[in-house]
Enzyme design. Structure first.
Site, short mmCIF file in Angstrom:
data_model
loop_
_atom_site.label_atom_id
_atom_site.label_comp_id
_atom_site.label_asym_id
_atom_site.label_seq_id
_atom_site.Cartn_x
_atom_site.Cartn_y
_atom_site.Cartn_z
N HIS A 1 0.83 -1.22 0.00
CA HIS A 1 0.00 0.00 0.00
C HIS A 1 0.86 1.27 0.00
CE1 HIS A 1 0.99 -0.22 4.23
NE2 HIS A 1 0.47 0.97 4.43
N LYS B 1 -6.15 -12.49 9.86
CA LYS B 1 -6.66 -13.10 11.09
C LYS B 1 -7.07 -12.02 12.06
CE LYS B 1 -3.59 -17.13 10.73
NZ LYS B 1 -2.39 -17.81 11.27
N GLY C 1 -3.45 -21.57 9.64
CA GLY C 1 -2.67 -22.67 10.21
C GLY C 1 -1.39 -22.16 10.83
N SER D 1 1.91 -21.07 10.82
CA SER D 1 2.80 -20.75 9.71
C SER D 1 3.51 -19.42 9.92
CB SER D 1 1.97 -20.69 8.42
OG SER D 1 0.79 -19.94 8.61
N LYS E 1 -7.37 -17.16 18.82
CA LYS E 1 -6.13 -17.68 19.44
C LYS E 1 -5.25 -16.56 19.98
CE LYS E 1 -3.26 -16.71 15.76
NZ LYS E 1 -2.03 -16.80 15.02
N ASP F 1 -2.39 -23.74 15.29
CA ASP F 1 -2.00 -22.34 15.29
C ASP F 1 -1.92 -21.81 16.72
OD1 ASP F 1 -1.28 -19.95 14.19
OD2 ASP F 1 -3.24 -19.46 13.37
N THR G 1 1.36 -19.99 18.51
CA THR G 1 1.25 -18.61 18.98
C THR G 1 1.50 -18.53 20.48
OG1 THR G 1 -0.46 -18.40 17.30
CG2 THR G 1 -0.22 -16.58 18.81
N ASN H 1 1.64 -11.35 20.15
CA ASN H 1 0.60 -11.36 21.18
C ASN H 1 1.13 -11.94 22.48
OD1 ASN H 1 -1.89 -10.40 19.67
ND2 ASN H 1 -1.06 -11.95 18.30
N VAL I 1 1.60 -4.77 14.97
CA VAL I 1 0.23 -4.89 15.44
C VAL I 1 0.07 -6.19 16.23
CG1 VAL I 1 -2.18 -5.01 14.71
CG2 VAL I 1 -0.53 -3.72 13.34
#
Lengths: 344, 344
Positions: A42, A116, A144, A146, A199, A252, A256, A264, A287
């Site tokens: 962008h 997500k 998944g 990844s 998640k 996933d 995570t 996160n 983010v």
């Protein structure tokens, strides 16, 4: 369906929207499968930098972008003559971005949603946003465990391509699948999409536990009981229970919650160590979707009303100033439970 | 049932058989709950050492054993006047040990089986062995993600107590449960027991993947698809599918596959790095149950015949000299699959 859409192993022309780590890794994987790939950013300055340096310095450092990969920030014609479009835009920017590109995106080709999250205020999921903004019905969800950097280094990875129409999922499976990336198909796009979004809230809980100095037992409990909550919410929203035991759910979630690469998990860890959320957010440019998602899940669950004690405590810690220690106390002092009846 | 067996929070007289890390941590937890606890060691010299030093140097170093804890290697009368017996003996030594103690163990009190594994040759699980050797019916299985050292440090932990008769499971729940240890009950003792045994095979697979230099994506795939295999085997053997999504299934599997404390993960890791199994086994004194379990699972599955590709490859690497790299190649090049239909 064209030959390409049927999934023959011939060359397809593919557009990847989004220059983040995952978008770039997807583009690289599609390139090495022999497809003709355009990666859209962008930001025109950043696109120019990537074009000249053949590196995505900010989001996938250290990985060379092959000469065959077209990089562009062009808006008017980027979607011309493409066979499929991968959408890999952060959820909170998804609506504005695809609306801006709407006129160039061909209506008849498959869309693959790789974002997500849950949109703030509307509480919509990425495929809902795409359906609304682009008036499309046939969308495949790709999700998944990844990590982008691992996929780009060709470490073995498995993902799920989910679509109401199995033909679309098989099309994506055929585009990608190689000896380093196994793609499973599924029909439950809603379950696959929800697993990927929620998640991140549980990952924050796992980080908080680690930040408080707790161990593997605590984290395993949070991940296991966290998946129970995600499944409850998902089933209430029309997803299939089994999906949450699969790669896009449990798989996933494990990555995570146990990986220190996870943004996160890191937010949770710092909260557990005693930092203020506002200071943490001010100190980082990336983010952490889970902070926003914890709010959306809380709102979403108001109408559904299933039991989600871990997500509830994450919400209280992040947005209601509850201390992390108190939150753990609340979780551990709940009444004694029977496990199996409790699992759905 | 006596008052104690009904689970009133009064003082019970409890016997813990086995001086390993987990047996000791269980004894400590029961002590701090105010019970009168005897810890039994099969070695008189080591029992004497523990008694005088108040330390379990070999299996739970750094943790003080409280004065209130009785330590003994006595065989004739150790089982006298106890209200319940925790059996925490490695599976391959279980039969000979309880046979030796049989005459002292009261017949009417609850047995709690805490061993994880499958007996060599007979392919029996711990509760089967106890049932055969002691002619008991009412046995509760205790399992879940519970590293002994973390439990002894009072880090938050969750486990499952499973018994065909829920009264027995609730009795165990009441003996233990505190703000640092949550106990869930279940009726599916077979599922709980199988999860604890078979996870060690998958932990070896996860270690192999890490030893080969693969990443979080690969490990998440192994854990997720590994749980699918465990579930398939369990359901074929009469267990309930949901149990494997719980703490004793998924929860324990996650801990064993992601923790570097895990002996089974370590064996796999060293195999992945290129060491020979015989050299690895010769260099360590602790028991990695998964090496034996991989053989038992292979044998057990001969009659059942469910698809267990990961366990099959672990067996091939450990016992048929297949190279770890080749095994990964076999797994990643299987035919394309649909996920949900494939989950059971």
């Amino acid at each position: 369906l064209t030959a390409n859409q049927r999934g023959d192993k011939s060359k397809s022309r593919l557009l990847v929207l989004g220059d983040g780590g995952w978008g770039t890794a997807i583009a690289l994987t599609l390139c090495s499968a022999g497809h003709d790939v355009r990666l859209w950013s962008h930001e025109s300055d950043y696109a120019a930098e990537m074009k000249s340096t053949r590196l995505n310095r900010k989001f996938l450092p250290g990985v060379t972008l092959p000469e065959g990969l077209t990089i562009s920030s062009e808006v008017d014609k980027i979607g011309e003559e493409v066979d499929a479009i991968f959408v890999v835009i952060p959820t909170q920017f998804l609506r504005q971005t695809v609306t801006r590109l709407k006129s160039t995106l061909p209506r008849s080709v498959p869309l693959i949603s790789c974002s997500k999250g849950i949109e703030r205020n509307t509480l919509l999921l990425p495929t809902d946003i795409l359906r609304q903004s682009l008036t499309r019905e046939r969308i495949t969800v790709l999700s998944g465990p990844s990590h982008a950097e691992e996929v780009s280094r060709r470490l073995p990875t498995t993902v799920v391509a989910a679509s109401h129409d199995l033909v679309d999922a098989v099309f994506v499976q055929n585009l990608f699948m190689n000896t380093r990336l196994r793609v499973y198909t599924s029909r439950d796009f809603r379950g696959v999409e929800l697993g990927g979004a929620v998640k991140n809230v549980i990952a924050i809980a796992a980080g908080i536990s680690d930040g408080l100095g707790f161990g593997d037992n605590s984290r395993a409990a949070i991940v296991t009981r966290g998946l129970v909550e995600i499944t409850r919410l998902g089933v209430a929203l029309g997803a299939k229970k089994e999906t949450f035991s699969g790669l896009s759910g449990m798989g996933d979630l494990i990555t995570t919650c146990t990986s220190r690469h996870s943004r996160n998990w890191t937010v949770g860890y710092r909260v557990g160590r005693g930092e203020k959320l506002s200071d943490i957010l001010a100190s980082t440019t990336t983010v952490a979707e889970g902070v926003e998602t914890s709010r959306s899940v809380f709102e979403l669950n108001k109408s559904v009303g299933v039991e989600m004690p871990i997500s509830r405590e994450v919400y209280a810690v992040l947005h209601e100033n509850k201390s992390a220690k108190e939150a753990v106390g609340s979780l551990m002092s709940r009444t004694a439970k029977h496990e199996s009846e409790d699992l759905v």
